[in-house]
Design a protein around this motif. Structure first.
Motif, PDB file in Angstrom:
ATOM      1  N   TRP A 199       8.919 -30.171 -12.345  1.00 18.74           N
ATOM      2  CA  TRP A 199       8.690 -29.713 -10.986  1.00 18.74           C
ATOM      3  C   TRP A 199       8.281 -30.938 -10.174  1.00 18.74           C
ATOM      4  CZ3 TRP A 199       9.521 -25.749  -7.882  1.00 18.74           C
ATOM      5  CH2 TRP A 199       8.893 -25.777  -6.623  1.00 18.74           C
ATOM      6  N   ASP A 200       9.053 -31.307  -9.168  1.00 22.60           N
ATOM      7  CA  ASP A 200      10.411 -30.883  -8.957  1.00 22.60           C
ATOM      8  C   ASP A 200      11.269 -32.125  -8.904  1.00 22.60           C
ATOM      9  OD1 ASP A 200       9.771 -32.010  -6.500  1.00 22.60           O
ATOM     10  OD2 ASP A 200      10.455 -30.336  -5.295  1.00 22.60           O
ATOM     11  N   VAL A 201      12.555 -32.004  -8.551  1.00 24.32           N
ATOM     12  CA  VAL A 201      13.449 -33.148  -8.612  1.00 24.32           C
ATOM     13  C   VAL A 201      13.059 -34.232  -7.611  1.00 24.32           C
ATOM     14  CG1 VAL A 201      15.143 -32.161  -7.006  1.00 24.32           C
ATOM     15  CG2 VAL A 201      15.888 -33.827  -8.722  1.00 24.32           C
ATOM     16  N   SER A 202      12.558 -33.861  -6.428  1.00 21.97           N
ATOM     17  CA  SER A 202      12.172 -34.878  -5.446  1.00 21.97           C
ATOM     18  C   SER A 202      11.000 -35.701  -5.948  1.00 21.97           C
ATOM     19  CB  SER A 202      11.830 -34.222  -4.101  1.00 21.97           C
ATOM     20  OG  SER A 202      10.670 -33.415  -4.178  1.00 21.97           O
ATOM     21  N   PRO A 246       2.549 -37.570  -9.611  1.00 19.67           N
ATOM     22  CA  PRO A 246       1.097 -37.335  -9.558  1.00 19.67           C
ATOM     23  C   PRO A 246       0.691 -36.227  -8.604  1.00 19.67           C
ATOM     24  CG  PRO A 246       1.593 -39.685  -9.520  1.00 19.67           C
ATOM     25  CD  PRO A 246       2.903 -38.967  -9.358  1.00 19.67           C
ATOM     26  N   SER A 247       1.453 -36.006  -7.534  1.00 17.48           N
ATOM     27  CA  SER A 247       1.087 -34.970  -6.566  1.00 17.48           C
ATOM     28  C   SER A 247       1.850 -33.667  -6.755  1.00 17.48           C
ATOM     29  CB  SER A 247       1.329 -35.485  -5.137  1.00 17.48           C
ATOM     30  OG  SER A 247       2.712 -35.750  -4.916  1.00 17.48           O
ATOM     31  N   ALA A 248       2.595 -33.554  -7.852  1.00 15.96           N
ATOM     32  CA  ALA A 248       3.414 -32.359  -8.075  1.00 15.96           C
ATOM     33  C   ALA A 248       2.611 -31.185  -8.624  1.00 15.96           C
ATOM     34  CB  ALA A 248       4.554 -32.684  -9.034  1.00 15.96           C
ATOM     35  N   ALA A 249       1.446 -31.446  -9.181  1.00 12.50           N
ATOM     36  CA  ALA A 249       0.618 -30.379  -9.754  1.00 12.50           C
ATOM     37  C   ALA A 249      -0.846 -30.766  -9.617  1.00 12.50           C
ATOM     38  CB  ALA A 249       0.968 -30.156 -11.227  1.00 12.50           C
ATOM     39  N   SER A 250      -1.705 -29.763  -9.732  1.00 14.53           N
ATOM     40  CA  SER A 250      -3.150 -30.027  -9.653  1.00 14.53           C
ATOM     41  C   SER A 250      -3.629 -30.813 -10.855  1.00 14.53           C
ATOM     42  CB  SER A 250      -3.907 -28.703  -9.546  1.00 14.53           C
ATOM     43  OG  SER A 250      -3.532 -28.003  -8.377  1.00 14.53           O
ATOM     44  N   SER A 251      -3.023 -30.544 -12.017  1.00 15.81           N
ATOM     45  CA  SER A 251      -3.382 -31.267 -13.241  1.00 15.81           C
ATOM     46  C   SER A 251      -2.190 -31.233 -14.184  1.00 15.81           C
ATOM     47  CB  SER A 251      -4.599 -30.636 -13.924  1.00 15.81           C
ATOM     48  OG  SER A 251      -4.298 -29.327 -14.390  1.00 15.81           O
ATOM     49  N   GLY A 252      -2.158 -32.168 -15.096  1.00 14.30           N
ATOM     50  CA  GLY A 252      -1.122 -32.177 -16.113  1.00 14.30           C
ATOM     51  C   GLY A 252      -0.131 -33.312 -16.012  1.00 14.30           C
ATOM     52  N   TYR A 253      -0.169 -34.096 -14.911  1.00 19.54           N
ATOM     53  CA  TYR A 253       0.796 -35.180 -14.807  1.00 19.54           C
ATOM     54  C   TYR A 253       0.471 -36.271 -15.820  1.00 19.54           C
ATOM     55  CZ  TYR A 253       3.317 -39.289 -13.255  1.00 19.54           C
ATOM     56  OH  TYR A 253       4.116 -40.405 -13.229  1.00 19.54           O
ATOM     57  N   ILE A 254       1.524 -36.755 -16.496  1.00 16.80           N
ATOM     58  CA  ILE A 254       1.395 -37.902 -17.402  1.00 16.80           C
ATOM     59  C   ILE A 254       2.572 -38.833 -17.133  1.00 16.80           C
ATOM     60  CG2 ILE A 254       0.114 -36.713 -19.220  1.00 16.80           C
ATOM     61  CD1 ILE A 254       2.731 -36.283 -20.706  1.00 16.80           C
TER      62      ILE A 254
END
Length: 445
Positions: free
Chosen positions: A289-292, A256-264
């Protein structure tokens, strides 16, 4: 893709080198490593210990041609008297990852950094630098010591858009000089088509994999199905790309915190992935993005499961156009004397290279269908009229006009796979020089 820092800072098997990664599959999983996005990044080797990811993308070289490397907490040591990172721990982990069948590529660019080329000449020269510092060349300072990476990824989100085609062309000329393994060129464009920075390069250079970032944009995964535009990228792959077998990956935020928008979530991603897999043959798999982030959220495990459920792999597909040499298989090799049937190889392939200084560098690869050849072999074929192999060719080659004969080395006939490297000279008229596959003759002696 975001750049974080700590408080202080594509030939499958040849002559003994093997990798399980198969670029032709639609079930590959690529994930970026190095920026500690979830703030709990482990060592590279710890992520390679299991079978989750197939490709690890090291992020980033966020400065070039004046090289700046940033891997957050994964590497903070430099060469003495230099600001260039020296990462022996990552070097050891690269080798470990490769031993586990994974490909490791280095990403150039990122959302933050100082990079770009002022001219094609500068870009070509930097390709030489990259080969010497990260591949099979030699350099006084190699950030990963003697570890050899499997390719590069262009995540270009700023700077000038010039020079990248020349950079790739020169780097591929180095790739072609080493038939012992396969190297890759990848890209990570934003999903709006065409990409504002790499659009022209994607149309004019040979890419193996394209990791489309379906997030932080109107065409992201969260806009499925209305604005999600994998169809545009599939159409590009089949109609505009030089490599009509290029593989397009669905790029997704790992958490959820890996991008500003687009997480599903994994369930929604699985629905989209299966819909894409049923319609588009250019699909190569999923990138995160990303493995962690993906490991922390659990999405990585969900992705591995969905990729393994019904995924497929294909061998090199014969091309209808003339942009890459076609495949010769056992089915069309001739003649086939009864005594030689058991020794006909599973495939004889002309592996693509690039035209450099009006020379087309290519590799002939022969792979046996047994643990070893029981005898020696010879294959001959004709080049197009007016073309011949030049004096820099190597391997057991015989050249008579435009007829080339390649024979096995009797001293190493126990090897299952053999190859010869040569350059073709002649007039190309903007296309690769293609050997006349219909003229190929395979003889086992």
């Amino acid at each position: 893709m975001k750049l974080f820092s700590t408080s202080l800072a594509v030939l499958a098997t040849l002559a003994g080198y093997a990798t399980a990664f198969n670029v032709n599959c639609n079930s590959n999983y690529a994930s970026y490593y190095g920026q500690n996005s979830a703030r709990n990044q482990k060592t590279l080797g710890s992520y390679c210990a299991d079978a989750t990811e197939d490709v690890i993308v090291l992020a980033f070289m966020n400065g070039f041609p004046n090289i700046i490397l940033n891997f957050a907490n994964a590497c903070e040591t430099t060469f003495e008297g230099s600001s260039l990172l020296h990462c022996p721990n990552i070097a050891a982990d690269i080798k470990f990852c490769q031993s586990k069948g994974k490909a490791v590529v280095l990403s150039m660019g990122g959302a933050a950094g100082s990079y770009g080329f002022s001219s094609d000449s500068q870009a070509s020269q930097f390709a030489d630098t990259m080969w010497n510092m990260f591949f099979k060349g030699t350099a006084a300072q190699r950030p990963f010591d003697d570890a050899v990476i499997d390719g590069i990824d262009l995540d270009i989100e700023g700077g000038s858009a010039s020079g990248y085609t020349a950079f790739i062309s020169q780097l591929r000329s180095h790739y072609a000089s080493d038939p012992s393994r396969q190297y890759y060129i990848a890209a990570a464009p934003q999903c709006p088509f065409p990409d504002s920075y790499l659009g022209s390069t994607l149309n004019s250079a040979w890419f193996d994999m394209v990791y489309v970032q379906f997030y932080n944009n109107y065409c992201g995964l969260n806009a499925y199905p209305t604005w999600f535009n994998f169809a545009d990228w599939d159409n590009w792959a089949k109609t505009q790309s030089l490599n009509k077998n290029v593989k397009i990956y669905i790029g997704a935020p790992g958490g959820p915190s890996a991008a500003s928008s687009g997480y599903i979530d994994g369930s929604t991603l699985s629905t989209i992935f299966n819909a894409v897999r049923s319609k588009y043959t250019s699909l190569g798999g999923i990138m995160t993005w990303d493995v962690s982030q993906a490991r922390t959220s659990g999405l990585a495990g969900s992705i591995r499961a969905m990729l393994d459920a019904g995924g497929s792999s294909s061998s090199f597909n014969k091309r209808a156009d003339l942009t890459r040499p076609p495949l010769i298989t056992a089915a069309n090799l001739r003649p086939k004397p009864a005594s030689a049937i058991a020794n006909i190889p599973t495939r004889v392939e002309f592996v693509a290279g690039d035209i450099v200084d009006n020379k087309y560098a290519t590799v002939v690869k022969i792979q046996a269908n047994k643990s070893a050849f029981t005898g020696n072999w010879l294959i001959s074929f004709k080049l197009p009229a007016g073309q011949t192999a030049d004096s820099t060719s190597r391997g057991n080659l015989g050249v008579n006009g435009n007829t080339i004969t390649i024979s096995s080395d009797r001293n190493v006939e126990s090897l299952q796979n053999m190859a010869a490297f040569f350059k073709i000279t002649g007039t190309f008229n903007g296309q690769y020089a293609l050997p006349d596959t219909a003229s190929a003759v395979f003889i086992s002696t």
